[in-house]
Design an enzyme around this catalytic site. Structure first.
Site, PDB file in Angstrom:
ATOM      1  CG  LEU A  23     -74.818  11.945  -3.218  1.00  0.00           C
ATOM      2  CD1 LEU A  23     -73.434  11.732  -3.909  1.00  0.00           C
ATOM      3  CD2 LEU A  23     -74.836  11.860  -1.707  1.00  0.00           C
ATOM      4  CG  LEU A  33     -69.855  19.606  -8.858  1.00  0.00           C
ATOM      5  CD1 LEU A  33     -69.918  18.200  -8.449  1.00  0.00           C
ATOM      6  CD2 LEU A  33     -71.039  19.826  -9.843  1.00  0.00           C
ATOM      7  N   GLY A  69     -74.271  23.734  -5.779  1.00  0.00           N
ATOM      8  CA  GLY A  69     -73.554  23.243  -4.838  1.00  0.00           C
ATOM      9  C   GLY A  69     -73.810  21.932  -4.492  1.00  0.00           C
ATOM     10  CB  SER A  70     -74.151  18.980  -5.811  1.00  0.00           C
ATOM     11  OG  SER A  70     -73.867  19.824  -6.953  1.00  0.00           O
ATOM     12  NE  ARG A  71     -69.683  12.631  -1.778  1.00  0.00           N
ATOM     13  CZ  ARG A  71     -69.205  11.808  -0.546  1.00  0.00           C
ATOM     14  NH1 ARG A  71     -69.323  12.794   0.454  1.00  0.00           N
ATOM     15  NH2 ARG A  71     -68.981  10.881  -0.538  1.00  0.00           N
TER      16      ARG A  71
END
Length: 221
Positions: free
Chosen positions: A154, A93, A184-186
């Site tokens: 995450l 993301l 901002g991430s995953r």
């Protein structure tokens, strides 16, 4: 447009310098800071998706848990998957993506585990084991057989907080909102080997809309 309540403190902080600039009669600065405030607020936008209007009736479908770019599909990256046999789909993301997270598969929440950690770039493989994260296990019985899907929120370099709004014992629907990650991430999704994956690396996923894969139909298994 719907904005998640988590936006309130961040919008308020971003608005302070805008107000100061306005009181100082600095129109250009006020306009620029106003755009920044709007951008911070829009980060928490929460658009409705198909599962919000029509419950997902198909017990075999696994949906994307978030908006973003599919960065990994197939065999798990080394040392990342939970114990057992799994396939992995990872979605990155960016700051511009909707950060509302959804459950990729419906069922009973078996476990939710939060692990403190670092803030490496979310696109790096090692972020899955070293970064701060929450792992969710969902189980569903279909035609007398249990199915499990594991997924992780995450954080990345800019994301500094995970919001997980489900807990063990909850019943969640496929595509239902379950939390968010800030800036901002995953997300990693782990499904059993029998799931037929339907996405490819580089594809843009839409949370609650894009089909990641399908379990074999219960009447065919």
């Amino acid at each position: 447009m719907k904005i998640d309540p988590a936006a309130k403190p961040f919008t308020a902080m971003a608005a302070v310098p805008t107000v100061i600039a306005a009181l100082a009669r600095r129109p250009r600065t006020t306009a620029a800071l106003g755009l920044l405030t709007a951008g911070v607020t829009l980060f928490f936008r929460d658009p409705d998706r198909t599962p919000d209007r029509t419950p997902v009736a198909d017990p075999d479908v696994v949906l994307a848990p978030a908006d973003g770019i599919v960065m990994h599909v197939g065999e798990p990256q080394p040392g990342i998957a939970p114990p057992g046999d799994w396939q992995q789909v990872s979605i990155f993301l960016s700051l511009l993506d909707v950060h509302m997270n959804r459950s990729p598969y419906g069922g009973r929440v078996i476990d939710v585990t939060h692990t403190p950690g670092r803030f490496l770039a979310a696109y790096r493989a090692e972020s899955a084991t070293k970064n701060e994260r929450s792992e969710i296990i969902v189980e569903r019985v279909v035609a007398g057989r249990p199915r499990r899907v594991v997924y992780r929120q995450l954080v990345g370099q800019l994301a500094r907080r995970i919001v997980t709004r489900i807990e063990p014992g909850d019943e969640v629907a496929t595509g239902e909102r379950m939390g968010l990650m800030k800036f901002g991430s995953r997300m990693d999704v782990f499904v059993p080997p029998e799931v037929q994956l339907e996405v490819t690396k580089g594809k843009r996923a839409i949370g609650g809309e894009t089909v990641l894969g399908r379990f074999p139909a219960a009447d065919a298994s």
